[in-house]
Scaffold this active site. Structure first.
Site, short mmCIF file in Angstrom:
data_model
loop_
_atom_site.label_atom_id
_atom_site.label_comp_id
_atom_site.label_asym_id
_atom_site.label_seq_id
_atom_site.Cartn_x
_atom_site.Cartn_y
_atom_site.Cartn_z
N ASP A 213 0.86 -1.18 0.00
CA ASP A 213 0.00 0.00 0.00
C ASP A 213 0.89 1.23 0.00
O ASP A 213 1.41 1.63 1.03
CB ASP A 213 -0.92 0.01 1.22
CG ASP A 213 -1.95 1.15 1.16
OD1 ASP A 213 -1.71 2.12 0.43
OD2 ASP A 213 -2.97 1.06 1.86
N HIS A 218 0.88 8.03 3.92
CA HIS A 218 1.52 7.31 5.01
C HIS A 218 3.04 7.43 5.01
O HIS A 218 3.71 6.81 5.83
CB HIS A 218 1.12 5.84 4.94
CG HIS A 218 -0.36 5.64 4.85
ND1 HIS A 218 -1.22 5.94 5.88
CD2 HIS A 218 -1.15 5.19 3.82
CE1 HIS A 218 -2.48 5.68 5.51
NE2 HIS A 218 -2.44 5.24 4.27
N ILE A 233 0.44 9.35 8.63
CA ILE A 233 -0.34 8.53 9.55
C ILE A 233 -0.19 7.05 9.21
O ILE A 233 0.26 6.68 8.12
CB ILE A 233 -1.83 8.91 9.53
CG1 ILE A 233 -2.43 8.70 8.12
CG2 ILE A 233 -2.02 10.35 10.00
CD1 ILE A 233 -3.93 8.92 8.05
N GLY A 236 -4.82 2.33 8.06
CA GLY A 236 -5.90 1.75 8.86
C GLY A 236 -5.82 0.23 8.93
O GLY A 236 -6.05 -0.37 9.98
#
Length: 314
Positions: A213, A218, A233, A236
């Protein structure tokens, strides 16, 4: 006399539902499995953890490393554009306004540590919520040689700013699965059966992204600041992997094949380096959980894990 026409809607349900996704074949091996396990914190606090070393190493002569059930949450990426979403006709949206809202996973057999597999993708749900559209993408993954189905992922995506494509008095809604297939999240008022704290590493998102990903939200500080965050961040699905690990360590003696289903609802972002505290409640074959960021005392994820059986040790 000049005429004006209403701008085209962001979503054309007929076009979207008529789209046929191509089948996607891919291979994975034990390196991918071990890299994923490390990416969701396995052996992060103890390199010889009795309940996790078998996720990354052939301990005591085991022929294969064991596979975390959330490893299969990576499979839909193989059918996406590499940034965590699928581009398709009939759905027009601003990628910067996309939110991954929920993930539902069914496991039909123990996941092998290496395999050649095939993804088959379809739209499982499409709902007009006025200011947003909810798109549900279902990915079924099968062994390439035998055709045996390994697992199913259903990703719920919120497309902010792409709603309002139908009559507000009767908003458009479409689903291919029963409404009661995904249980409602129920966090008990009682004290949890178990609590597991796990501090993420500052490099956690950089490590996890190597599993496929590559959304720069990120990893790129400039892009994350444009999106409203002080720094990149955590993914998820990485947080979901941490929560599933907590359940497996707490209720399954570290045995990943004990899990047959997982549901997670993403509530808030996590910054790498923060501590994830997962509270868990055992309810028959189901473990309800809620994961909080300890430093901010904010819930970031909630859901449940379905077990094959209730461990005899409990």
């Amino acid at each position: 006399m000049a005429t004006s026409s209403k701008p085209a809607a962001a979503v054309d349900p007929e076009v979207a539902l008529a789209h046929k996704f191509p089948e996607v074949s891919f291979d994975y091996d034990e390196r991918d499995v071990a890299l994923y396990a490390l990416g969701v914190g396995a052996c992060g606090d103890d390199a010889v953890d009795d309940k996790e070393l078998h996720l990354v190493y052939h301990r005591d002569g085991q022929s294969h490393i064991k596979v975390l059930p959330t490893f299969v949450s990576l499979f839909p990426n193989k059918s996406s554009n590499g940034f965590g979403f699928i581009e398709m006709p009939g759905i027009n949206f601003d990628p910067s306004l996309l939110l991954h809202g929920q993930q539902y996973i069914e496991i039909y057999r123990p996941i092998p540590s290496y395999a050649s597999v095939v993804n088959r993708v379809k739209v499982a749900g499409l709902h007009d919520k006025g200011k947003a559209t909810i798109l549900e993408i279902e990915t079924s993954t099968s062994l390439k040689e035998s055709g045996e189905i390994l697992c199913m992922n259903r990703s719920t995506i919120y497309l902010r700013g792409a709603g309002g494509f139908s009559d507000s008095s009767q908003p458009y809604t479409y689903a291919t699965y029963p409404a009661n297939q995904v249980s409602r999240i129920s966090i008990p008022n009682s004290s949890p059966s178990a609590v597991y704290d796990d501090q993420t590493k500052q490099s956690q998102a950089l490590l996890y992204r190597l599993s496929g990903d590559y959304n720069p939200l990120h990893s790129d500080p400039d892009i994350s600041q444009v999106a409203g965050f002080t720094r990149p961040i955590l993914h998820g699905l990485c947080t979901l992997g941490f929560a599933a690990r907590a359940v497996i360590k707490s209720f399954c003696s570290g045995e990943p094949a004990a899990v047959k289903g997982i549901f997670g609802r993403f509530l808030l972002h996590v910054y790498p380096g923060e501590t994830l505290s997962t509270e868990m409640w055992l309810d028959g074959h189901k473990v309800h959980y809620q994961t909080k960021v300890k430093e901010r005392n904010r819930a970031v994820l909630s859901g449940y894990v379905l077990l094959q059986h209730i461990p005899s040790s409990l």
